[in-house]
Design a protein around this motif. Structure first.
Motif, PDB file in Angstrom:
ATOM      1  N   LEU A  34       0.808  -1.216   0.000  1.00 53.52           N
ATOM      2  CA  LEU A  34       0.000   0.000   0.000  1.00 53.52           C
ATOM      3  C   LEU A  34       0.843   1.269   0.000  1.00 53.52           C
ATOM      4  O   LEU A  34       0.302   2.362  -0.224  1.00 53.52           O
ATOM      5  CB  LEU A  34      -0.932   0.011   1.217  1.00 53.52           C
ATOM      6  CG  LEU A  34      -1.944  -1.133   1.278  1.00 53.52           C
ATOM      7  CD1 LEU A  34      -2.793  -1.026   2.532  1.00 53.52           C
ATOM      8  CD2 LEU A  34      -2.825  -1.128   0.038  1.00 53.52           C
ATOM      9  N   ARG A  35       2.145   1.141   0.241  1.00 53.42           N
ATOM     10  CA  ARG A  35       3.011   2.314   0.229  1.00 53.42           C
ATOM     11  C   ARG A  35       3.990   2.243  -0.942  1.00 53.42           C
ATOM     12  O   ARG A  35       3.796   2.872  -1.963  1.00 53.42           O
ATOM     13  CB  ARG A  35       3.728   2.438   1.584  1.00 53.42           C
ATOM     14  CG  ARG A  35       4.273   3.841   1.855  1.00 53.42           C
ATOM     15  CD  ARG A  35       5.607   4.093   1.207  1.00 53.42           C
ATOM     16  NE  ARG A  35       6.658   3.204   1.700  1.00 53.42           N
ATOM     17  CZ  ARG A  35       7.852   3.127   1.132  1.00 53.42           C
ATOM     18  NH1 ARG A  35       8.153   3.853   0.056  1.00 53.42           N
ATOM     19  NH2 ARG A  35       8.761   2.283   1.601  1.00 53.42           N
ATOM     20  N   GLU A  38       2.331   0.973  -4.172  1.00 55.64           N
ATOM     21  CA  GLU A  38       1.513   1.975  -4.868  1.00 55.64           C
ATOM     22  C   GLU A  38       2.374   2.984  -5.614  1.00 55.64           C
ATOM     23  O   GLU A  38       1.888   3.696  -6.491  1.00 55.64           O
ATOM     24  CB  GLU A  38       0.607   2.701  -3.875  1.00 55.64           C
ATOM     25  CG  GLU A  38      -0.443   3.545  -4.563  1.00 55.64           C
ATOM     26  CD  GLU A  38      -1.282   4.360  -3.612  1.00 55.64           C
ATOM     27  OE1 GLU A  38      -2.405   4.734  -3.983  1.00 55.64           O
ATOM     28  OE2 GLU A  38      -0.818   4.655  -2.490  1.00 55.64           O
ATOM     29  N   PHE A  45      -4.064   3.356  -5.706  1.00 56.29           N
ATOM     30  CA  PHE A  45      -5.129   2.658  -5.003  1.00 56.29           C
ATOM     31  C   PHE A  45      -6.095   3.676  -4.402  1.00 56.29           C
ATOM     32  O   PHE A  45      -5.666   4.648  -3.782  1.00 56.29           O
ATOM     33  CB  PHE A  45      -4.563   1.789  -3.872  1.00 56.29           C
ATOM     34  CG  PHE A  45      -3.664   0.677  -4.320  1.00 56.29           C
ATOM     35  CD1 PHE A  45      -4.052  -0.187  -5.337  1.00 56.29           C
ATOM     36  CD2 PHE A  45      -2.427   0.480  -3.727  1.00 56.29           C
ATOM     37  CE1 PHE A  45      -3.228  -1.225  -5.753  1.00 56.29           C
ATOM     38  CE2 PHE A  45      -1.591  -0.549  -4.130  1.00 56.29           C
ATOM     39  CZ  PHE A  45      -1.991  -1.398  -5.144  1.00 56.29           C
ATOM     40  N   TYR A  47      -9.216   4.859  -1.774  1.00 55.51           N
ATOM     41  CA  TYR A  47      -9.452   4.629  -0.346  1.00 55.51           C
ATOM     42  C   TYR A  47     -10.077   3.258  -0.132  1.00 55.51           C
ATOM     43  O   TYR A  47      -9.637   2.501   0.748  1.00 55.51           O
ATOM     44  CB  TYR A  47     -10.380   5.731   0.175  1.00 55.51           C
ATOM     45  CG  TYR A  47     -10.940   5.470   1.556  1.00 55.51           C
ATOM     46  CD1 TYR A  47     -10.228   5.832   2.693  1.00 55.51           C
ATOM     47  CD2 TYR A  47     -12.180   4.859   1.721  1.00 55.51           C
ATOM     48  CE1 TYR A  47     -10.737   5.594   3.963  1.00 55.51           C
ATOM     49  CE2 TYR A  47     -12.696   4.617   2.981  1.00 55.51           C
ATOM     50  CZ  TYR A  47     -11.977   4.990   4.096  1.00 55.51           C
ATOM     51  OH  TYR A  47     -12.488   4.747   5.347  1.00 55.51           O
ATOM     52  N   ASP A  49      -9.936   0.679  -2.147  1.00 54.46           N
ATOM     53  CA  ASP A  49      -8.939  -0.340  -2.495  1.00 54.46           C
ATOM     54  C   ASP A  49      -8.036  -0.623  -1.301  1.00 54.46           C
ATOM     55  O   ASP A  49      -7.769  -1.779  -0.945  1.00 54.46           O
ATOM     56  CB  ASP A  49      -8.071   0.121  -3.664  1.00 54.46           C
ATOM     57  CG  ASP A  49      -8.814   0.164  -4.989  1.00 54.46           C
ATOM     58  OD1 ASP A  49      -9.866  -0.476  -5.105  1.00 54.46           O
ATOM     59  OD2 ASP A  49      -8.307   0.841  -5.912  1.00 54.46           O
ATOM     60  N   LYS A  50      -7.545   0.441  -0.678  1.00 59.02           N
ATOM     61  CA  LYS A  50      -6.613   0.275   0.434  1.00 59.02           C
ATOM     62  C   LYS A  50      -7.271  -0.459   1.594  1.00 59.02           C
ATOM     63  O   LYS A  50      -6.657  -1.346   2.215  1.00 59.02           O
ATOM     64  CB  LYS A  50      -6.085   1.640   0.891  1.00 59.02           C
ATOM     65  CG  LYS A  50      -5.058   2.248  -0.055  1.00 59.02           C
ATOM     66  CD  LYS A  50      -4.203   3.279   0.663  1.00 59.02           C
ATOM     67  CE  LYS A  50      -2.970   3.632  -0.147  1.00 59.02           C
ATOM     68  NZ  LYS A  50      -1.938   4.323   0.618  1.00 59.02           N
ATOM     69  N   ALA A  54      -5.926  -4.071   2.794  1.00 56.54           N
ATOM     70  CA  ALA A  54      -5.455  -4.162   4.175  1.00 56.54           C
ATOM     71  C   ALA A  54      -6.223  -5.221   4.953  1.00 56.54           C
ATOM     72  O   ALA A  54      -5.640  -5.957   5.769  1.00 56.54           O
ATOM     73  CB  ALA A  54      -5.575  -2.810   4.867  1.00 56.54           C
ATOM     74  N   ALA A  67       0.659   1.242   5.674  1.00 58.55           N
ATOM     75  CA  ALA A  67      -0.583   1.674   5.027  1.00 58.55           C
ATOM     76  C   ALA A  67      -0.408   2.867   4.108  1.00 58.55           C
ATOM     77  O   ALA A  67      -1.273   3.118   3.253  1.00 58.55           O
ATOM     78  CB  ALA A  67      -1.631   1.986   6.090  1.00 58.55           C
ATOM     79  N   GLY A  68       0.684   3.606   4.256  1.00 60.70           N
ATOM     80  CA  GLY A  68       0.883   4.738   3.361  1.00 60.70           C
ATOM     81  C   GLY A  68       1.772   5.806   3.972  1.00 60.70           C
ATOM     82  O   GLY A  68       2.473   5.585   4.967  1.00 60.70           O
ATOM     83  N   GLU A  76      -4.919  10.296   1.847  1.00 59.42           N
ATOM     84  CA  GLU A  76      -3.939   9.310   2.304  1.00 59.42           C
ATOM     85  C   GLU A  76      -3.954   9.223   3.827  1.00 59.42           C
ATOM     86  O   GLU A  76      -3.924   8.132   4.409  1.00 59.42           O
ATOM     87  CB  GLU A  76      -2.541   9.696   1.814  1.00 59.42           C
ATOM     88  CG  GLU A  76      -1.441   8.724   2.186  1.00 59.42           C
ATOM     89  CD  GLU A  76      -1.313   7.562   1.223  1.00 59.42           C
ATOM     90  OE1 GLU A  76      -0.305   6.865   1.297  1.00 59.42           O
ATOM     91  OE2 GLU A  76      -2.241   7.346   0.412  1.00 59.42           O
ATOM     92  N   ALA A  79      -7.015   7.280   4.944  1.00 56.94           N
ATOM     93  CA  ALA A  79      -6.899   5.849   4.666  1.00 56.94           C
ATOM     94  C   ALA A  79      -5.997   5.179   5.696  1.00 56.94           C
ATOM     95  O   ALA A  79      -6.319   4.107   6.224  1.00 56.94           O
ATOM     96  CB  ALA A  79      -6.352   5.630   3.256  1.00 56.94           C
TER      97      ALA A  79
END
Length: 406
Positions: A34-35, A38, A45, A47, A49-50, A54, A67-68, A76, A79
């Protein structure tokens, strides 16, 4: 709540050159799909999608989900915050050694803040425009701020594998004294080799009481091998991404590292490996990065066989031409006997019987000849094509016979 454990991977490890599984005793998985994943060119991705990704990674038992980058945008930040609130695993937020980045990560509610600063001269001079002394000072200040907030801290000396070794150790000493919980050694530009990386990680392990994590890139196709060599040298954790997506050629692939640990090193990672194919397909769809057919573990050819010799062996015992210590069932996939130019009679017979046909030896030989000729012309031999051949040859079918008797 305890997660249901998946089926054990095998009965015993094969004898031979790979009969030892003593190099690694435990291993944790830090997912950065996710980080860093992406950050793959042309990948984004949403919100939703994440949150979906997850949730699956959490259910699988992934130890950490990065997560980002909370400071990147309001979306971001939200999310990352919502993933931290909704998952039971450790959620991580990334931050540069900049006050606003660190505060955004802390405000997002993550359990682990990952701070980083460049340490190689080329990045310090031409990217950060900072001196070595400034890099160390900012690193220490950021680690101290995270620890002051009562949150676990991971520190990364970015581009560690192109950093002067003496300076790298100076940075390791400084952030260790500042109280960092983790030190991640990143091969940012993918230039490490397994032997050299193992030596580097061993030196860092001996230098600090912090736990060691590794982050490897795949520019030369060595990311998974380097991650595993990091474990062999004493690292506790590796950063990976599903399908290996990420900057440039990508990161060490989640599925490759996990299954190597489970099947080759005999390490119980705690990951529910039966969902690996599922998460791979989800990431393929949401990233729009196709999984190559020959991709290890999750490619459509990973457990497929066309060659007559191979198919015949697999029909008798799948361990003959598959790893044995890794089966399709372990990763939520299925085995396939592919029909084509290289197909043998065993495979044709097996597919016909599966479709309720009752072929004679002569009929199998004739249908195999047709399959080979059809495949040699670069045609795909589907079950529909096979059934057409069977009907043309006049093969009896069990279902039809039962209907006649009825």
């Amino acid at each position: 709540m305890l997660r249901a454990r998946r089926l054990r991977r095998r009965i015993e490890f094969f004898q031979g050159t790979l009969n030892s599984t003593s190099e690694v005793h435990e291993a944790r998985i830090f997912d950065t799909t996710l980080r860093d994943g992406e950050q793959s060119p042309r990948t984004s991705f949403s919100y939703e999608d994440k949150r979906e990704i997850a949730a699956v990674l959490d259910d699988m038992g992934t130890h950490v989900i990065e997560a980002g980058f909370p400071v990147n945008s309001d979306a971001e930040f939200e999310a990352v915050r919502d993933i931290a609130e909704s998952t039971s695993t450790t959620t991580c937020g990334l931050a540069r050694v900049v006050e606003k980045d660190v505060e955004a990560a802390l405000d997002s509610g993550v359990e682990l803040v990952h701070v980083f600063v460049s340490t190689s001269d080329v990045q310090l001079e031409d990217s950060m425009h900072a001196t070595r002394e400034q890099a160390v000072e900012r690193a220490v200040q950021s680690v101290e701020r995270v620890k002051e907030a009562g949150v676990d801290c991971m520190f990364s000396p970015m581009d560690a594998t192109r950093t002067d070794e003496a300076f790298l150790m100076e940075v390791v000493d400084a952030v260790s004294e500042a109280g960092t919980d983790w030190i991640n050694i990143p091969d940012t530009c993918g230039v490490a080799t397994p032997g050299r990386f193992r030596d580097m990680i061993a030196k860092v392990v001996d230098r600090t009481d912090a736990d060691i994590d590794v982050h490897t890139h795949d520019d030369f196709g060595l990311a998974a091998a380097n991650a595993l060599s990091g474990f062999e040298a004493g690292a506790s954790q590796a950063q990976v991404s599903v399908n290996g997506i990420g900057e440039r050629a990508g990161n060490a692939a989640y599925e490759e590292v996990v299954m190597a640990l489970e099947s080759l090193y005999d390490v119980d990672t705690g990951i529910d490996t039966t969902r690996i194919t599922e998460i791979s397909r989800i990431i393929e769809g949401k990233s729009d990065i196709p999984v190559p057919a020959n991709k290890p573990v999750v490619g459509r050819n990973a457990f497929s066989h066309e060659s007559g010799i191979h198919a015949a062996g697999v029909i008798e015992n799948s361990d003959t031409f598959e790893p044995g210590v890794m089966t399709p069932e372990m990763v939520g996939a299925s085995r396939e006997l592919v029909l084509g130019k290289h197909t043998g009679q065993h495979s044709v017979r097996e597919r016909l019987i599966d479709a309720d046909y009752e072929p004679t030896d002569d009929e199998v030989r004739e249908i195999t000849r047709r399959v080979k000729e059809f495949g040699a012309d670069d045609n795909r031999v589907t079950m529909e094509v096979l059934e057409e051949f069977a009907q043309d040859v006049g093969v009896d079918r069990e279902v039809e016979n039962e209907e006649v008797r009825a």
